[in-house]
Design an enzyme around this catalytic site. Structure first.
Site, short mmCIF file in Angstrom:
data_model
loop_
_atom_site.label_atom_id
_atom_site.label_comp_id
_atom_site.label_asym_id
_atom_site.label_seq_id
_atom_site.Cartn_x
_atom_site.Cartn_y
_atom_site.Cartn_z
N HIS A 1 5.54 -3.45 -12.71
CA HIS A 1 6.91 -3.38 -13.25
C HIS A 1 7.40 -4.81 -13.34
O HIS A 1 7.21 -5.59 -12.41
CB HIS A 1 7.81 -2.54 -12.34
CG HIS A 1 9.22 -2.38 -12.83
ND1 HIS A 1 9.52 -2.11 -14.15
CD2 HIS A 1 10.41 -2.46 -12.18
CE1 HIS A 1 10.85 -2.01 -14.28
NE2 HIS A 1 11.40 -2.24 -13.10
N CYS B 1 0.84 -1.20 0.00
CA CYS B 1 0.00 0.00 0.00
C CYS B 1 0.87 1.25 0.00
O CYS B 1 0.71 2.15 0.81
CB CYS B 1 -0.94 0.00 1.20
SG CYS B 1 -2.31 1.17 1.05
#
Length: 491
Positions: free
Chosen positions: A132, A45
């Protein structure tokens, strides 16, 4: 585990490096519907994790956050951010087994540990998402064959992902499906729905590959996006002070100068940035940029070569194993530089003054953007990918410097980007020392006097600027971003 890219043969490597297709808006007609009614669990988060989750929830998806037991017990920042925003939070064991899509948005260096923890808990046929591809491509993480592996990579920091969504827009995004993990052939449908849920489809989506995203992303962040801005800041500040400029004024000219000049870059490419200069200044900036490209080309090529070969990743992962000794040393040294410790200037600098007194900075931007783009394309990366990883993201990184100098840039970017930034800037600063001794009055800190210019020379320079491949592809891609928020330039 072996570097995935290095297990491919040359034909496969070239095919994955060159995978890039600009997707039509009609391909997102179904929005996020493919994921509606399914459980999406985000691990992590941070900036991307929180802001993507907020967007996805606002798009009608069922979002929860899986955190480590100790993060919940100790009520760490990740737990606070998720709970304060009204999300369901639980441990891996509580949430992962029910998830249809697990989205790993933790830092790169944590990916292997996270995947090792969540993979045994994932139900058969679930999907694993990344923003990514480093863990898949460079680490070579092996994922169970029943799991679909996808990527949605917004080309902006997480805060921008949220702000643009709230404006009814989005940020350009790359999506991909890992060819080794698409057992049911639903990877693209999952990725498209996820991208639509974050708002990316409103700004343009490229269908890419994990390989192309990783190799181009590493190259952009190491060179023009972070490394060139850091090297340029240190070199230009020292030069201004050496020439007698008030350190406070010099610091402000540089700190806010990058943001101001790259705002023009964002709106109209290198052409508009150069058009903000007088004709004599434009000719001088062009000449300086050509000199810089000649000097720096081997350095850019070395970074690309080390990224392609895996040399960069292996070196960085060795530093991870050594408790980030190099990274932390470089970070501390950067914080002690004269630029970072200079006093603040309380006076006002007008917008045009940043252009008129920043000719060298403009030349550095032009040279860095073009070199990064050219080097990526020469390595097999398609022009659209190279554009997003060079020119497009530069104003966003420049904006971080405007907030709190290089410190803020290095805090906001990933540790992977920060490590690559230091590698580049530590090599670039000494490389340009001799060049900096040849700087003329008017190149930096003082405006070039108005005067007559040769029409033919100006014509040729204008044609060269506008004829560069990055300007042509940029004009097309910016057509999808006409609603971009303008970055406020400093006074």
């Amino acid at each position: 585990m072996a570097n995935y890219f290095n297990t491919l043969n040359l034909r496969q490597q070239l095919a994955q490096l060159g995978k890039c297709r600009f997707m039509g808006r009609d391909e997102f007609a179904d929005g996020a519907s493919y994921l509606q009614g399914k459980k999406v669990v985000i691990v992590g988060c941070g900036a991307q994790g929180l802001n993507q989750g907020l967007n996805m929830r606002d798009s009608g998806l069922d979002i929860a956050y899986a955190l480590r037991k100790e993060a919940i017990a100790e009520k760490r920042a990740s737990w606070r951010k998720a709970t304060e925003n009204g999300f369901k939070v639980g441990t891996y064991e509580e949430l992962i087994p029910q998830a249809d899509l697990v989205v790993n948005l933790t830092p790169d260096k944590q990916h292997s540990d996270v995947v090792r923890s969540v993979q045994p808990l994932m139900k058969d046929g679930a999907a694993l998402g990344y923003s990514h591809g480093f863990n898949i491509v460079e680490v070579g993480e092996q994922i169970r064959k029943d799991i679909t592996v996808v990527m949605v990579a917004p080309k902006c920091p997480g805060t921008e992902v949220r702000e643009e969504y709230k404006r009814g827009f989005g940020v350009p995004t790359l999506i991909a499906v890992h060819p080794e993990n698409d057992p049911k052939g639903e990877g693209m449908a999952i990725a498209k729905a996820w991208a639509a849920a974050t708002g990316g489809h409103r700004a343009g989506v490229l269908e890419s590959s994990f390989v192309a995203e990783v190799k181009s992303d590493l190259m952009g962040e190491q060179t023009i996006l972070c490394g060139m801005l850091q090297a340029g800041s240190l070199l230009c500040f020292d030069k201004l002070v050496e020439e007698g400029t008030d350190p406070a004024y010099a610091e402000k000219l540089i700190q806010y100068g990058w943001e101001t000049i790259t705002e023009a870059l964002k709106q109209g490419g290198i052409t508009l940035m150069m058009d903000r200069l007088s004709n004599p200044a434009k000719l001088r900036a062009y000449a300086l940029s050509e000199q810089l490209k000649t000097i720096m080309a081997p350095l850019f090529q070395k970074h690309m070569d080390d990224i392609i070969s895996g040399e960069f990743s292996s070196g960085m992962m060795a530093d991870w194993a050594n408790d980030d000794k190099k990274l932390l040393t470089w970070r501390e040294e950067t914080g002690k530089t004269a630029f970072e410790t200079a006093p603040q200037y309380e006076g006002k600098i007008g917008e045009q003054e940043y252009f008129d007194k920043g000719v060298l900075m403009i030349a550095m931007v032009k040279a860095g953007v073009e070199l990064a783009f050219e080097t990526m394309v020469d390595s097999g990366i398609i022009e659209e990918s190279a554009y997003y990883e060079s020119l497009h993201e530069l104003p966003l990184i420049a904006n971080t410097i405007a907030r709190k100098r290089l410190y803020e840039m290095n805090v906001v970017i990933s540790d992977t980007a920060e490590y690559g930034n230091y590698l580049f800037s530590y090599a670039c600063v000494p490389l340009l020392k001799a060049f900096m001794t040849e700087i003329q009055p008017g190149d930096l800190g003082k405006a070039i006097a108005e005067g007559a210019v040769d029409n033919a020379q100006l014509r040729d320079v204008n044609e060269a600027i506008r004829g560069h491949a990055i300007e042509k592809v940029g004009q097309k891609l910016r057509g999808y971003m006409t609603d971009m928020k303008r970055i406020a330039v400093a006074g």
